[in-house]
Enzyme design. Structure first.
Site, mmCIF file in Angstrom:
data_model
loop_
_atom_site.group_PDB
_atom_site.id
_atom_site.type_symbol
_atom_site.label_atom_id
_atom_site.label_comp_id
_atom_site.label_asym_id
_atom_site.label_seq_id
_atom_site.Cartn_x
_atom_site.Cartn_y
_atom_site.Cartn_z
ATOM 1 C CB ILE A 39 -8.431 1.296 -4.704
ATOM 2 C CG1 ILE A 39 -6.900 1.291 -4.836
ATOM 3 C CG2 ILE A 39 -9.121 0.652 -5.903
ATOM 4 C CD1 ILE A 39 -6.323 2.091 -5.970
ATOM 5 C CB ALA B 4 4.100 -1.804 10.736
ATOM 6 C CE LYS C 73 -1.819 -3.836 2.854
ATOM 7 N NZ LYS C 73 -2.148 -5.122 2.202
ATOM 8 C CE1 TYR D 19 -4.079 -2.261 5.063
ATOM 9 C CE2 TYR D 19 -3.297 -0.060 4.528
ATOM 10 C CZ TYR D 19 -3.898 -1.243 4.148
ATOM 11 O OH TYR D 19 -4.322 -1.409 2.849
ATOM 12 C CB SER E 16 -0.880 0.027 1.251
ATOM 13 O OG SER E 16 -1.485 1.296 1.394
HETATM 14 P P1 NAI Z 1 -11.824 -5.394 0.848
HETATM 15 O O1 NAI Z 1 -12.001 -5.308 2.319
HETATM 16 O O2 NAI Z 1 -12.887 -4.901 -0.051
HETATM 17 O O3 NAI Z 1 -11.468 -6.894 0.427
HETATM 18 C C1 NAI Z 1 -10.543 -7.671 1.146
HETATM 19 C C2 NAI Z 1 -11.004 -9.099 1.150
HETATM 20 O O4 NAI Z 1 -10.061 -9.869 1.931
HETATM 21 C C3 NAI Z 1 -12.384 -9.279 1.787
HETATM 22 O O5 NAI Z 1 -13.234 -10.002 0.926
HETATM 23 C C4 NAI Z 1 -12.077 -10.047 3.058
HETATM 24 O O6 NAI Z 1 -13.098 -10.952 3.452
HETATM 25 C C5 NAI Z 1 -10.801 -10.791 2.698
HETATM 26 N N1 NAI Z 1 -10.068 -11.203 3.895
HETATM 27 C C6 NAI Z 1 -9.908 -10.503 5.042
HETATM 28 N N2 NAI Z 1 -9.249 -11.250 5.939
HETATM 29 C C7 NAI Z 1 -8.978 -12.446 5.351
HETATM 30 C C8 NAI Z 1 -8.342 -13.629 5.782
HETATM 31 N N3 NAI Z 1 -7.836 -13.733 7.017
HETATM 32 N N4 NAI Z 1 -8.246 -14.665 4.909
HETATM 33 C C9 NAI Z 1 -8.770 -14.571 3.654
HETATM 34 N N5 NAI Z 1 -9.399 -13.481 3.194
HETATM 35 C C10 NAI Z 1 -9.498 -12.426 4.033
HETATM 36 O O7 NAI Z 1 -10.425 -4.645 0.565
HETATM 37 P P2 NAI Z 1 -9.843 -4.021 -0.787
HETATM 38 O O8 NAI Z 1 -9.984 -2.564 -0.692
HETATM 39 O O9 NAI Z 1 -10.333 -4.746 -1.966
HETATM 40 O O10 NAI Z 1 -8.275 -4.340 -0.566
HETATM 41 C C11 NAI Z 1 -7.613 -5.447 -1.154
HETATM 42 C C12 NAI Z 1 -6.123 -5.345 -0.821
HETATM 43 O O11 NAI Z 1 -5.604 -4.118 -1.321
HETATM 44 C C13 NAI Z 1 -5.841 -5.359 0.670
HETATM 45 O O12 NAI Z 1 -4.634 -6.046 0.911
HETATM 46 C C14 NAI Z 1 -5.687 -3.889 0.994
HETATM 47 O O13 NAI Z 1 -4.908 -3.695 2.134
HETATM 48 C C15 NAI Z 1 -4.996 -3.404 -0.269
HETATM 49 N N6 NAI Z 1 -5.122 -1.981 -0.483
HETATM 50 C C16 NAI Z 1 -6.348 -1.389 -0.662
HETATM 51 C C17 NAI Z 1 -6.422 -0.030 -0.884
HETATM 52 C C18 NAI Z 1 -7.708 0.675 -1.111
HETATM 53 O O14 NAI Z 1 -7.699 1.905 -1.260
HETATM 54 N N7 NAI Z 1 -8.858 -0.004 -1.148
HETATM 55 C C19 NAI Z 1 -5.216 0.807 -0.916
HETATM 56 C C20 NAI Z 1 -3.991 0.085 -0.731
HETATM 57 C C21 NAI Z 1 -3.968 -1.253 -0.517
#
Ligand code: NAI
Length: 247
Positions: free
Chosen positions: A188, A157, A159, A155, A142
């Protein structure tokens, strides 16, 4: 099609960025393994959408932070599909708070899912990629892992840890034909970010030269490039996709 015949496992792909990635990969001919820890219904709906569009895939529900579950799921996927060519470590959570209010549980939970999960999956899947003499691993870091963010010490740390892990894995696995890269998205539009207060969203927007947030599909496009044959000489990189928020 850029991923014809490849088997791609994307964690946390029932919704958000992960969902966009499995849809994009399947449209390019990959067998998309949709996996999540909760929301099996959403995962199955994602698969149904992929199949309706003429793609192929399967659903595997497991917790990325649990070594036994990870090993069992990877074994089931390899038994069903014969191989895993692409791994996207996308599952992630936030538990934001200022340091003085951050509990040990919130720190551990975020490190467990984001960082330890990436380690466990990489270990389980790279074993097969080594035997196959090739593979693509894409980790989700991230922008805040690079620039920091007040209220996100756990978070950011985790990332930043993913960035270091990515570079170490690129060095360890390069001679086996496996590339390992990280994507560092900025803001995003997903469920994770829509829960942020409007004032925080506006503060970010003010700092973004492109003056908008990104759609999950834009991150999927970068993931597709890194997972494709065309990215064969790219490894150990942490690639920003942030509208210029951090450069
Ligand atoms: P989101 O919350 O919409 O989707 C994340 C998914 O991961 C969810 O479906 C959730 O159930 C699943 N998940 C959570 N814990 C889990 C576990 N222990 N085992 C398996 N699955 C698990 O999040 P989003 O926004 O789609 O983010 C996806 C990735 O991108 C994440 O790693 C997030 O940190 C990263 N990210 C997102 C940003 C944003 O602006 N949305 C910015 C930078 C990074």
């Amino acid at each position: 099609m850029r991923l014809a015949g490849k088997v791609a496992l994307v964690t946390g792909s029932a919704r958000g960025i992960g969902k966009s990635i499995v849809e994009r990969f399947a449209a390019e001919g990959a067998v998309a393994v949709i996996s999540d820890v909760v929301n099996e219904t959403a995962a199955r709906e994602t698969l149904a959408g992929i199949e309706k569009a003429g793609g192929r895939g399967m659903v595997e529900m497991f917790d990325v932070g649990d070594a036994a579950q990870v090993d069992a799921a990877v074994a089931r996927i390899v038994a069903a599909q014969g191989r895993i060519d692409i791994l996207v470590n996308n599952a992630g959570i936030t538990r934001d708070n200022l340091l003085m209010r951050m509990t040990e549980e919130d720190f551990d939970a975020v490190v467990r899912t984001n960082l330890k999960g990436t380690f466990l999956l990489t270990k389980a899947v790279s074993r097969h990629m080594i035997k196959q003499r090739g593979g693509r691993i894409v980790n989700m870091s991230s922008v805040v892992g690079l620039m920091g963010n007040a209220g996100q010490s756990n978070y950011s740390a985790a990332k930043a840890g993913i960035a270091g892990f990515t570079k170490s894995m690129a060095r360890e696995l390069g001679s086996r034909g496996i590339t390992v890269n990280a994507i560092a998205p900025g803001f995003i539009q997903t469920a994770m970010t829509s829960s942020l207060p409007e004032a925080v969203q506006k503060a970010f927007l003010d700092q973004i030269p492109l003056k908008r947030f990104a759609a999950p599909e834009e991150v999927a496009e970068l993931a597709l490039y890194l997972a494709s044959d065309g990215a064969g000489y790219v490894t150990g990189q942490v690639i920003g996709i942030n509208g210029g928020l951090y450069m």
